[in-house]
Scaffold this motif. Sequence first.
Motif, short mmCIF file in Angstrom:
data_model
loop_
_atom_site.label_atom_id
_atom_site.label_comp_id
_atom_site.label_asym_id
_atom_site.label_seq_id
_atom_site.Cartn_x
_atom_site.Cartn_y
_atom_site.Cartn_z
N PRO A 1 0.79 -1.44 0.01
CA PRO A 1 0.02 -0.09 0.09
C PRO A 1 0.83 1.36 0.22
N ASN A 2 0.38 2.39 -0.59
CA ASN A 2 0.92 3.53 -0.81
C ASN A 2 1.49 3.99 0.78
N GLU A 3 0.67 3.88 2.02
CA GLU A 3 0.81 4.30 3.08
C GLU A 3 2.41 3.47 3.51
N GLN A 4 2.50 2.13 3.19
CA GLN A 4 3.48 1.39 3.68
C GLN A 4 4.82 2.28 2.92
N VAL A 5 4.86 2.80 1.87
CA VAL A 5 5.89 3.11 1.06
C VAL A 5 6.30 4.50 1.59
N LEU A 6 5.25 5.29 1.95
CA LEU A 6 5.41 6.48 2.53
C LEU A 6 6.44 6.35 3.87
N LYS A 7 5.85 5.22 4.67
CA LYS A 7 6.59 4.88 5.91
C LYS A 7 8.13 4.68 5.47
N TRP A 8 8.40 3.72 4.60
CA TRP A 8 9.49 3.64 4.22
C TRP A 8 10.24 4.78 4.20
N TYR A 9 9.87 5.63 3.46
CA TYR A 9 10.49 6.83 3.21
C TYR A 9 10.68 7.73 4.18
N GLN A 10 9.98 7.80 5.16
CA GLN A 10 9.93 8.55 6.52
C GLN A 10 11.09 7.89 7.18
N ASN A 11 11.09 6.75 7.35
CA ASN A 11 12.06 5.81 7.94
C ASN A 11 13.49 6.16 7.57
N MET A 12 13.43 6.15 6.14
CA MET A 12 14.93 6.64 5.41
C MET A 12 15.32 7.79 5.71
N LEU A 13 14.34 8.56 6.00
CA LEU A 13 14.60 10.18 6.09
C LEU A 13 15.04 10.28 7.56
N THR A 14 14.49 9.45 8.36
CA THR A 14 14.73 9.55 9.91
C THR A 14 16.40 9.01 10.15
N VAL A 15 16.72 8.14 9.45
CA VAL A 15 18.00 7.38 9.78
C VAL A 15 19.07 8.47 8.99
N ASN A 16 18.84 9.07 8.08
CA ASN A 16 19.71 9.96 7.32
C ASN A 16 19.93 10.98 8.20
N ILE A 17 18.80 11.88 8.76
CA ILE A 17 18.92 13.14 9.47
C ILE A 17 19.61 12.58 10.80
N MET A 18 19.09 11.40 11.38
CA MET A 18 19.61 11.27 12.65
C MET A 18 21.12 10.97 12.78
N ASP A 19 21.57 10.39 11.49
CA ASP A 19 22.89 10.42 11.25
C ASP A 19 23.59 11.53 11.13
N SER A 20 23.07 12.50 10.49
CA SER A 20 23.94 13.74 10.40
C SER A 20 23.82 14.29 11.83
N ILE A 21 22.77 14.53 12.61
CA ILE A 21 22.92 15.26 13.44
C ILE A 21 23.90 14.57 14.65
N GLN B 1 10.37 18.54 10.91
CA GLN B 1 9.81 18.06 12.16
C GLN B 1 10.71 16.70 12.86
N ILE B 2 11.54 15.84 11.65
CA ILE B 2 12.43 14.83 12.14
C ILE B 2 13.59 15.56 12.91
N ARG B 3 14.07 16.56 12.22
CA ARG B 3 15.29 17.00 13.08
C ARG B 3 14.85 17.64 14.38
N LYS B 4 13.70 18.14 14.54
CA LYS B 4 13.32 18.80 15.93
C LYS B 4 13.21 17.61 16.90
N ASP B 5 12.61 16.54 16.47
CA ASP B 5 12.54 15.23 17.12
C ASP B 5 13.60 14.65 17.73
N VAL B 6 14.48 14.43 16.70
CA VAL B 6 15.82 14.00 16.79
C VAL B 6 16.53 14.96 18.12
#
Length: 379
Positions: free
Chosen positions: A18-38, A314-319
């Motif tokens: 489902p599209n919702e699952q792909v969107l979750k994948w993308y958000q998780n990939m973004l989260t990992v990438n942004i968390m890594d940077s921070i 938002q991810i950056r703020k959360d991390v």
Amino acid sequence: MSSNNVIQDESQLSADIPNEQVLKWYQNMLTVNIMDSIMFEAQRHGRLSFYMVSAGEEAVMVGSAAALAAKDVITCQYREHGVFLQRGFELKDFMSQLTSNCNDPGKGRNMPVHYSGKDKVGVHAVASTLGTQIPHATGAAYALKMEALEDSTKEPRVAACYFGEGAASEGDFHGALNMAATQQCPVIFICRNNGFAISTPASEQYRGDGIASRGSGYGIETLRVDGTDIFAVYEATKAARRKALEDGGRPILLEFMSYRISHHSTSDDSSAYRSSEEVAQWKTPTNDPIARLRQWLEHKQLWSESKDNETRTQIRKDVIQELKLAEREKKPALSAIFSDVYADLTEEAEAQRQELKRIMSKYPQEYDFHQHVGGLGGL
């Protein structure tokens, strides 16, 4: 399974994503990438002692983890942040381990990025020792096979193991694959071929055709996949899991081809052994896994630049918020220095504990025991 088959045609994708699952994948990939940077910057500022990022390999982690079942047994190396996140690890869990506070299941005794999530997400604790998790996965798979033979009503499970192509040079790799093949263990060996074993490029690691060719040598079905395409990663892992459970169990080897965009760790400077032009080539929209998935989402009108900017902010703020909260927590009780090795402390260990407590009591100004749960009384 072919040893050199890459899923490229979108029509090959499962209709049940489902599209919702792909969107979750993308958000998780973004989260990992942004968390890594921070967190990389946090280490530079002295807030962490060490860190490892996974830029360029986000699709391998998130896509493969999405295809595994919740009760599958997972062992991994030290760049699988996305696996933990996809399986339910939260930012608080990452920050607790990275700051070694009292909420860390490892009780602050491991280096940063050596996460432990067996009870929460089914991933065993990360160990620095290279390659040891590979035979562990074979052993776990053998146990799962015996479990299935004893009780056919139990839900079938597999073991999955993550490692880099550098770790495939360890003897543990060969022993694990041979045992898995001869005993027909339901295990998926997942190799992240990111091009480098710290500073050693793949061209200097082996003369054969990557890691995939080794699987056939052990009689193991093998698949090589474009590791920057999350759909290909997901489909390959899903198919591997299905085949690993066929006919009582069998091992499968997956080689995901990617590129380590980042330094090996905060202790490494990759500019000493590769050019900036080479790295830049892998940051282009055709090679970067996050950019590739974003293009797909935008093509499907599921994403936009404004959504992307908002989500990243938002991810950056959360991390950052979770890092600050984790830093305020107490450290684990000092007794953790001596626990979890023997059921009962040996006489020598007890004598050491008493001596440590005596010295800390005598020179309290020299120790930070007040930062630990229970203070000196926690020893």
